[in-house]
Design an enzyme around this catalytic site. Structure first.
Site, mmCIF file in Angstrom:
data_model
loop_
_atom_site.group_PDB
_atom_site.id
_atom_site.type_symbol
_atom_site.label_atom_id
_atom_site.label_comp_id
_atom_site.label_asym_id
_atom_site.label_seq_id
_atom_site.Cartn_x
_atom_site.Cartn_y
_atom_site.Cartn_z
ATOM 1 N N CYS A 46 -17.136 -5.253 -16.505
ATOM 2 C CA CYS A 46 -18.140 -4.282 -16.049
ATOM 3 C C CYS A 46 -19.272 -4.159 -17.068
ATOM 4 C CB CYS A 46 -17.512 -2.897 -15.845
ATOM 5 S SG CYS A 46 -16.623 -2.750 -14.287
ATOM 6 N N CYS A 95 -14.383 12.204 -2.957
ATOM 7 C CA CYS A 95 -14.664 10.862 -2.419
ATOM 8 C C CYS A 95 -14.736 10.893 -0.883
ATOM 9 C CB CYS A 95 -13.560 9.910 -2.880
ATOM 10 S SG CYS A 95 -13.700 8.253 -2.222
ATOM 11 N N ASP A 123 0.775 -1.231 0.000
ATOM 12 C CA ASP A 123 0.000 0.000 0.000
ATOM 13 C C ASP A 123 0.817 1.298 0.000
ATOM 14 O OD1 ASP A 123 -2.457 1.473 0.153
ATOM 15 O OD2 ASP A 123 -2.067 1.795 2.277
ATOM 16 N N CYS A 147 -15.494 4.605 3.006
ATOM 17 C CA CYS A 147 -16.793 4.434 2.351
ATOM 18 C C CYS A 147 -16.744 3.153 1.522
ATOM 19 C CB CYS A 147 -17.081 5.637 1.456
ATOM 20 S SG CYS A 147 -18.528 5.448 0.400
HETATM 21 C C1 B12 Z 1 -4.532 7.033 -2.865
HETATM 22 C C2 B12 Z 1 -5.383 5.829 -2.590
HETATM 23 C C3 B12 Z 1 -6.728 6.066 -2.301
HETATM 24 C C4 B12 Z 1 -7.397 7.407 -2.553
HETATM 25 C C5 B12 Z 1 -7.635 7.549 -4.078
HETATM 26 C C6 B12 Z 1 -8.340 6.318 -4.676
HETATM 27 C C7 B12 Z 1 -8.218 6.154 -6.175
HETATM 28 N N1 B12 Z 1 -9.187 5.483 -6.752
HETATM 29 O O1 B12 Z 1 -7.256 6.599 -6.786
HETATM 30 C C8 B12 Z 1 -8.670 7.296 -1.661
HETATM 31 C C9 B12 Z 1 -8.360 7.872 -0.287
HETATM 32 C C10 B12 Z 1 -9.917 7.984 -2.211
HETATM 33 C C11 B12 Z 1 -8.798 5.781 -1.565
HETATM 34 C C12 B12 Z 1 -9.981 5.140 -1.269
HETATM 35 C C13 B12 Z 1 -10.105 3.767 -1.160
HETATM 36 N N2 B12 Z 1 -9.112 2.860 -1.163
HETATM 37 CO CO1 B12 Z 1 -7.273 3.280 -1.609
HETATM 38 N N3 B12 Z 1 -5.489 3.499 -2.208
HETATM 39 C C14 B12 Z 1 -4.836 4.533 -2.607
HETATM 40 C C15 B12 Z 1 -3.409 4.125 -3.021
HETATM 41 C C16 B12 Z 1 -2.444 4.454 -1.880
HETATM 42 C C17 B12 Z 1 -2.915 4.781 -4.332
HETATM 43 C C18 B12 Z 1 -3.959 4.720 -5.459
HETATM 44 C C19 B12 Z 1 -3.544 5.541 -6.651
HETATM 45 O O2 B12 Z 1 -2.395 5.486 -7.079
HETATM 46 N N4 B12 Z 1 -4.491 6.312 -7.201
HETATM 47 C C20 B12 Z 1 -4.253 7.078 -8.394
HETATM 48 C C21 B12 Z 1 -5.042 6.452 -9.542
HETATM 49 C C22 B12 Z 1 -4.746 7.147 -10.873
HETATM 50 O O3 B12 Z 1 -4.591 5.125 -9.599
HETATM 51 P P1 B12 Z 1 -5.566 3.884 -9.827
HETATM 52 O O4 B12 Z 1 -6.981 4.246 -9.605
HETATM 53 O O5 B12 Z 1 -5.014 2.711 -9.115
HETATM 54 O O6 B12 Z 1 -5.382 3.755 -11.418
HETATM 55 C C23 B12 Z 1 -4.247 3.098 -11.973
HETATM 56 C C24 B12 Z 1 -4.615 1.752 -12.549
HETATM 57 O O7 B12 Z 1 -5.663 1.191 -11.816
HETATM 58 C C25 B12 Z 1 -4.887 2.023 -14.009
HETATM 59 N N5 B12 Z 1 -6.284 2.144 -14.413
HETATM 60 C C26 B12 Z 1 -7.239 2.906 -13.875
HETATM 61 N N6 B12 Z 1 -8.396 2.757 -14.540
HETATM 62 C C27 B12 Z 1 -8.160 1.888 -15.537
HETATM 63 C C28 B12 Z 1 -8.987 1.391 -16.523
HETATM 64 C C29 B12 Z 1 -8.464 0.475 -17.451
HETATM 65 C C30 B12 Z 1 -9.368 -0.027 -18.521
HETATM 66 C C31 B12 Z 1 -7.097 0.080 -17.382
HETATM 67 C C32 B12 Z 1 -6.517 -0.851 -18.356
HETATM 68 C C33 B12 Z 1 -6.282 0.588 -16.372
HETATM 69 C C34 B12 Z 1 -6.812 1.495 -15.470
HETATM 70 O O8 B12 Z 1 -4.261 3.244 -14.326
HETATM 71 C C35 B12 Z 1 -3.769 3.906 -13.174
HETATM 72 C C36 B12 Z 1 -2.247 3.895 -13.224
HETATM 73 O O9 B12 Z 1 -1.774 4.830 -14.093
HETATM 74 C C37 B12 Z 1 -3.585 2.576 -3.232
HETATM 75 C C38 B12 Z 1 -2.332 1.746 -2.950
HETATM 76 C C39 B12 Z 1 -1.325 1.852 -4.102
HETATM 77 N N7 B12 Z 1 -0.073 2.036 -3.755
HETATM 78 O O10 B12 Z 1 -1.696 1.754 -5.272
HETATM 79 C C40 B12 Z 1 -4.758 2.235 -2.278
HETATM 80 C C41 B12 Z 1 -5.777 1.179 -2.723
HETATM 81 C C42 B12 Z 1 -6.115 1.445 -4.158
HETATM 82 N N8 B12 Z 1 -6.940 1.462 -1.894
HETATM 83 C C43 B12 Z 1 -7.616 0.414 -1.539
HETATM 84 C C44 B12 Z 1 -8.838 0.451 -0.822
HETATM 85 C C45 B12 Z 1 -9.299 -0.844 -0.172
HETATM 86 C C46 B12 Z 1 -9.585 1.640 -0.748
HETATM 87 C C47 B12 Z 1 -11.034 1.800 -0.250
HETATM 88 C C48 B12 Z 1 -11.959 0.637 -0.582
HETATM 89 C C49 B12 Z 1 -11.016 2.062 1.274
HETATM 90 C C50 B12 Z 1 -12.376 2.462 1.843
HETATM 91 N N9 B12 Z 1 -13.284 1.529 2.066
HETATM 92 O O11 B12 Z 1 -12.623 3.608 2.086
HETATM 93 C C51 B12 Z 1 -11.446 3.093 -0.994
HETATM 94 C C52 B12 Z 1 -12.021 2.780 -2.393
HETATM 95 C C53 B12 Z 1 -12.410 4.020 -3.121
HETATM 96 C C54 B12 Z 1 -12.321 3.794 -4.635
HETATM 97 N N10 B12 Z 1 -13.463 3.650 -5.288
HETATM 98 O O12 B12 Z 1 -11.191 3.762 -5.167
HETATM 99 C C55 B12 Z 1 -6.977 -0.855 -2.063
HETATM 100 C C56 B12 Z 1 -7.790 -1.369 -3.267
HETATM 101 C C57 B12 Z 1 -7.914 -2.881 -3.352
HETATM 102 C C58 B12 Z 1 -8.710 -3.273 -4.588
HETATM 103 N N11 B12 Z 1 -9.284 -4.469 -4.553
HETATM 104 O O13 B12 Z 1 -8.788 -2.547 -5.566
HETATM 105 C C59 B12 Z 1 -5.511 -0.345 -2.413
HETATM 106 C C60 B12 Z 1 -4.863 -1.050 -3.590
HETATM 107 C C61 B12 Z 1 -4.669 -0.527 -1.122
HETATM 108 C C62 B12 Z 1 -4.225 -1.963 -0.904
HETATM 109 N N12 B12 Z 1 -2.930 -2.196 -0.824
HETATM 110 O O14 B12 Z 1 -5.008 -2.881 -0.802
HETATM 111 N N13 B12 Z 1 -7.625 5.155 -1.828
HETATM 112 S S1 SF4 Z 2 -20.880 -1.683 -10.021
HETATM 113 FE FE1 SF4 Z 2 -19.274 -0.528 -11.083
HETATM 114 S S2 SF4 Z 2 -17.423 -1.743 -10.793
HETATM 115 FE FE2 SF4 Z 2 -19.160 -3.115 -10.343
HETATM 116 S S3 SF4 Z 2 -19.622 -4.142 -12.317
HETATM 117 FE FE3 SF4 Z 2 -20.924 -2.315 -12.177
HETATM 118 S S4 SF4 Z 2 -19.725 -0.730 -13.256
HETATM 119 FE FE4 SF4 Z 2 -18.296 -2.376 -12.767
HETATM 120 S S1 SF4 Z 3 -15.830 5.216 -1.886
HETATM 121 FE FE1 SF4 Z 3 -17.890 6.192 -1.660
HETATM 122 S S2 SF4 Z 3 -17.584 8.358 -2.156
HETATM 123 FE FE2 SF4 Z 3 -15.754 7.241 -2.900
HETATM 124 S S3 SF4 Z 3 -16.235 6.747 -5.023
HETATM 125 FE FE3 SF4 Z 3 -16.941 4.992 -3.839
HETATM 126 S S4 SF4 Z 3 -19.119 5.453 -3.370
HETATM 127 FE FE4 SF4 Z 3 -18.174 7.358 -4.058
#
Ligand code: B12
Ligand code: SF4
Ligand code: SF4
Length: 324
Positions: free
Chosen positions: A185, A211, A131, A238
């Protein structure tokens, strides 16, 4: 050694999911750059400072890395989803934070895995990431075949759903990588429709600055007024966009004792009265401490207002106020 051998070892070390990706720049890394440039990271400086460029190539973390073993560990427990929970006198803590902090649990499992692999390959170099390391965890987990990236941005596995944490072992061994699964999806938009703060972007990705998870865990200082109502009774994290996901309908529960719930939906009034020492005691070893005492109190105050009661002076609930 093959990815199947590694999967077997990983299972013995407590990981339901495992796969191998090449330790090379991820093909989707431009998405990360664009996301940061658009300001979606908000105040999470660890995503935007010099560590942002480390995410470009995992060999910045271990120069000799040739492969990344990506693992997933389930945390689902048989307790209700937010969507089935309507007691506004109680605060919602998100599912991942009901038990012990996952960082320690995953790290221990990955260290066991590294030790098992080193028994077979004594010259192997490795580095554990969970993480907090600057690595695109979901990108590599997708490449390692653990799942696809859903519209809610979570990594989803066809059999296991999305209630799992991710971790990685960077290693110098070169193992033929797994392949990513297809996106499942389809035309579904449930997560987008259900998000109370419209944080999921129509073009894909997440605006973290909208978020609830960001507001209640990462943000220091006040939560913007316009999002208070959307926060409802959430006091830490959340789960809504995962609760509504059809792939989580039959998600299996974890066998990990450390993730057994100890803090499920506490009474808001009690949380409001917690002193800093009591807060530390209550949440010792739990992810909730990341919000810090001030942040947690701020979250409880917003939830209390949403429940129709203004938080009182000196931490006491003194009046009934109309809902905002
Ligand atoms: C910052 C962070 C957050 C932030 C931003 C979340 C976000 N979506 O970016 C906040 C605080 C909001 C957050 C919330 C949560 N998080 Co968080 N978070 C992180 C962290 C530290 C970095 C994520 C990051 O780099 N975000 C920036 C965006 C751009 O990156 P990304 O969404 O991962 O996208 C990359 C790829 O997924 C890809 N990508 C994205 N979309 C698509 C689509 C396609 C088609 C393709 C091919 C690729 C692709 O491209 C991006 C890379 O360039 C990671 C750990 C890590 N080191 O990665 C945990 C992590 C993502 N979090 C996690 C969790 C559990 C959560 C929560 C569920 C916690 C909660 N219950 O509140 C929520 C979920 C919210 C959500 N819907 O994402 C888990 C996810 C596990 C999983 N099964 O996915 C992680 C991996 C931590 C872990 N080690 O388990 N989180
Ligand atoms: S709820 Fe969102 S993540 Fe889950 S299958 Fe539907 S579009 Fe995909
Ligand atoms: S974690 Fe909650 S607020 Fe964040 S994207 Fe998912 S539903 Fe929306």
């Amino acid at each position: 050694m093959t990815a199947d051998d590694i999967r077997e070892l990983a299972r013995e070390c407590g990981f339901e999911l495992a796969g191998v990706a090449a330790a090379a720049p991820a093909e989707d890394r431009a998405r990360y750059r664009d996301w940061v440039a658009a300001g979606y990271a908000g105040e999470m400086r660890y995503l935007t400072d010099r560590r942002a460029s480390v995410r470009e190539d995992p060999r910045e973390l271990l120069a000799s890395a040739r492969s990344i073993v990506c693992v997933g560990k389930l945390y689902q427990t048989p307790w209700p989803y937010t969507t089935r929970f309507d007691d506004e006198q109680r605060g919602w803590i998100s599912r991942y934070a009901w038990g012990d902090d996952y960082h320690d649990v995953l790290r221990r499992g990955l260290e066991r895995l590294a030790a098992r692999l080193t028994e077979r390959e004594p010259s192997m170099e490795s580095r554990v990431c969970v993480d907090t390391a600057p690595i695109l965890e979901r990108s590599y987990a997708r490449l390692a075949g653990l799942g696809w990236i859903g519209k809610n941005t979570c990594l989803i596995n066809q059999q296991q759903g999305s209630w799992f944490f991710l971790g990685e072992l960077l290693m110098s061994l070169e193992i033929p990588p797994d392949a990513p699964p297809p996106d499942r999806c389809g035309t579904c938009t449930r997560c987008i429709d259900a998000c109370p703060t419209a944080a999921i972007l129509p073009q894909g990705g997440l605006d973290a600055t909208r978020c609830i998870s960001y507001f209640t865990i990462e943000l220091r200082g006040p939560i913007p007024e316009e999002h208070h109502a959307g926060i409802g009774s959430h006091i830490f994290g959340c789960d809504i966009c995962q609760d509504v996901c059809p792939w989580n309908r039959r998600a299996p529960v974890t066998t990990e004792a450390a993730f057994a719930p100890r803090h499920f939906a506490p009474r808001l009034e009690e949380m409001e009265r917690l002193s800093e020492t009591e807060f530390r005691e209550m949440f010792r070893g739990s992810p909730v401490t990341r919000a810090r005492y001030e942040g947690f109190r701020r979250n409880v105050a917003v939830a209390l207002r949403n429940a129709g009661r203004a938080p009182g002076a000196n931490g006491r609930c003194s009046s009934i106020a109309p809902s905002r």
